[in-house]
Design an enzyme around this catalytic site. Structure first.
Site, short mmCIF file in Angstrom:
data_model
loop_
_atom_site.label_atom_id
_atom_site.label_comp_id
_atom_site.label_asym_id
_atom_site.label_seq_id
_atom_site.Cartn_x
_atom_site.Cartn_y
_atom_site.Cartn_z
N ASN A 25 0.71 -1.37 -0.10
CA ASN A 25 -0.35 -0.22 0.36
C ASN A 25 0.93 1.31 0.15
O ASN A 25 1.31 1.85 1.30
CB ASN A 25 -0.84 -0.28 1.37
CG ASN A 25 -1.50 1.17 1.43
OD1 ASN A 25 -1.88 1.96 0.37
ND2 ASN A 25 -2.30 1.58 2.36
N LYS A 51 -0.27 4.17 0.14
CA LYS A 51 -0.24 5.31 0.07
C LYS A 51 -0.09 6.61 -1.02
O LYS A 51 -0.10 6.22 -1.99
CB LYS A 51 -0.34 6.03 1.60
CG LYS A 51 -0.09 4.95 2.59
CD LYS A 51 -0.36 4.75 4.02
CE LYS A 51 -0.33 3.56 4.69
NZ LYS A 51 0.10 3.17 6.17
N HIS A 60 -9.74 1.09 5.38
CA HIS A 60 -8.38 1.26 6.10
C HIS A 60 -8.49 2.55 6.80
O HIS A 60 -9.25 3.42 7.23
CB HIS A 60 -7.34 2.43 4.79
CG HIS A 60 -5.96 1.85 5.47
ND1 HIS A 60 -6.08 2.90 6.48
CD2 HIS A 60 -5.06 1.27 5.25
CE1 HIS A 60 -4.12 2.50 6.61
NE2 HIS A 60 -3.78 1.34 5.92
N GLU A 76 -6.64 4.63 8.30
CA GLU A 76 -7.11 6.10 7.65
C GLU A 76 -7.85 7.03 6.71
O GLU A 76 -8.16 8.36 7.06
CB GLU A 76 -5.40 6.15 6.52
CG GLU A 76 -4.52 5.67 7.59
CD GLU A 76 -2.89 5.69 6.61
OE1 GLU A 76 -3.18 5.87 5.32
OE2 GLU A 76 -2.68 5.29 7.72
N GLU A 134 -5.08 -5.02 10.74
CA GLU A 134 -4.55 -3.61 11.46
C GLU A 134 -5.09 -2.83 11.93
O GLU A 134 -5.64 -1.92 12.68
CB GLU A 134 -4.20 -2.94 9.96
CG GLU A 134 -3.55 -3.37 8.37
CD GLU A 134 -3.75 -2.19 7.38
OE1 GLU A 134 -2.51 -2.54 7.32
OE2 GLU A 134 -4.68 -1.08 6.84
N GLY A 156 2.57 2.68 10.91
CA GLY A 156 3.28 3.68 10.79
C GLY A 156 3.82 3.54 11.77
O GLY A 156 4.71 4.64 12.12
N SER A 159 3.08 -1.81 10.40
CA SER A 159 4.75 -1.61 10.43
C SER A 159 5.16 -3.22 9.79
O SER A 159 6.62 -3.69 10.75
CB SER A 159 5.36 -1.11 12.05
OG SER A 159 4.89 -0.30 12.53
P1 PGA Z 1 2.28 0.20 7.73
O1 PGA Z 1 1.46 0.76 7.21
O2 PGA Z 1 3.13 -0.98 7.05
O3 PGA Z 1 3.39 1.77 6.97
O4 PGA Z 1 2.64 0.36 9.08
C1 PGA Z 1 0.67 -0.54 6.35
C2 PGA Z 1 -1.23 0.45 6.35
O5 PGA Z 1 -1.85 0.66 6.70
O6 PGA Z 1 -1.73 -1.08 5.45
#
Ligand code: PGA
Length: 251
Positions: free
Chosen positions: A9, A11, A96, A98, A168, A174, A213
């Site tokens: 992903n 982003k 997601h 976010e 997640e 992140g 992460s």
């Molecule tokens: P990250 O993001 O690996 O940077 O923690 C995972 C995600 O949001 O799908």
């Protein structure tokens, strides 16, 4: 056993030029390392065509990061499932954290988007996960059950077994902190149990990914934890070396 899926992903990262450069570095590495693993890449909308053209014929799947639930109309700035399907997109991330947190997407929005993705012949990657405060309060199971039940409420039963879910934990996205393999397994068991209530036998075939992460260092233990069928990778998918190492760890 299900074929593991590792999805990157990106982003809001990657101009077309940057996307091309990343693929130049990534594709030769993946050619060597991904036997037995399905790989998907979710670039920003603006790089979908470029990435789609570059990965055509490679077996790597094209994925999108979001979608609107309506088929067309006066929704300035939005993208429909049909538009994504016409670019060769196979998977679409919905729900997601976010999107839920920064763009106020509700469980009902997520359900409508997942249904629209199936309707257009693609497969949703339905993201669920608890916030840190919810884990501290002991409500993780309730949150996961609510998000799964709501998010799958409108999916066609005939396609249910192709669904992909990504667990997640919001506190792991992140942050450099991951769930432990045991925490991931426990959450995945709750998710599969809930899916069994909503989708019956199809639940057994649904792939449940871990996200939050994931790095080359953590990928081995997380990807081989019981009930984990792959990974949704954010930050570490932006560097060819680390993403290829995570794919290799899924084998
Ligand atoms: P990250 O993001 O690996 O940077 O923690 C995972 C995600 O949001 O799908």
């Amino acid at each position: 056993m299900a074929t593991p899926l590792v999805a990157g992903n990106w982003k809001m990262n990657g101009t077309e030029e940057e996307a091309r450069a990343l693929l130049d570095d990534l594709l030769p590495r993946l050619a060597a390392d991904r036997a037995g693993v399905e790989v998907a890449l979710a670039p920003p909308f603006t790089a979908l065509r470029t990435v789609g053209e570059r990965i055509r014929g490679s077996g790597i799947a094209l994925a999108a990061q979001s979608v609107h639930s309506a088929t067309h109309g006066a929704y300035t700035g939005e993208i429909s499932a049909g538009m994504l399907a016409s670019l060769g997109v196979r998977y679409v991330i919905v729900g997601h954290s976010e999107r839920r947190r920064l763009f106020h997407e509700t469980d009902a929005d997520v359900a409508a988007r997942a249904a629209a993705v199936f309707q257009a012949g693609m497969v949703p990657i339905l993201c669920v996960g608890e916030q840190e405060s919810e884990r501290m309060a002991g409500t993780t199971v309730d949150v996961l059950r609510r998000q799964i039940t709501a998010g799958t409420a409108r999916i066609p039963q005939a396609r249910a077994e192709t669904l992909v879910v990504a667990y997640e934990p919001v506190w792991a996205i992140g942050t450099g902190r991951t769930a432990s393999p045991a925490q991931a397994s426990e959450a995945h068991q709750v998710i599969r149990g809930t899916l069994t209530e909503t989708a019956g036998d199809a639940a057994g075939a649904v792939r449940i990914l871990y996200g939050g992460s994931v790095t080359p260092a953590s990928a081995g233990s997380l990807l081989h934890a019981p009930g984990v069928d792959g990974a949704l990778v954010g930050g570490a998918s932006l560097a060819a070396e680390s993403f290829a190492a995570i794919v290799a760890a899924a084998r």
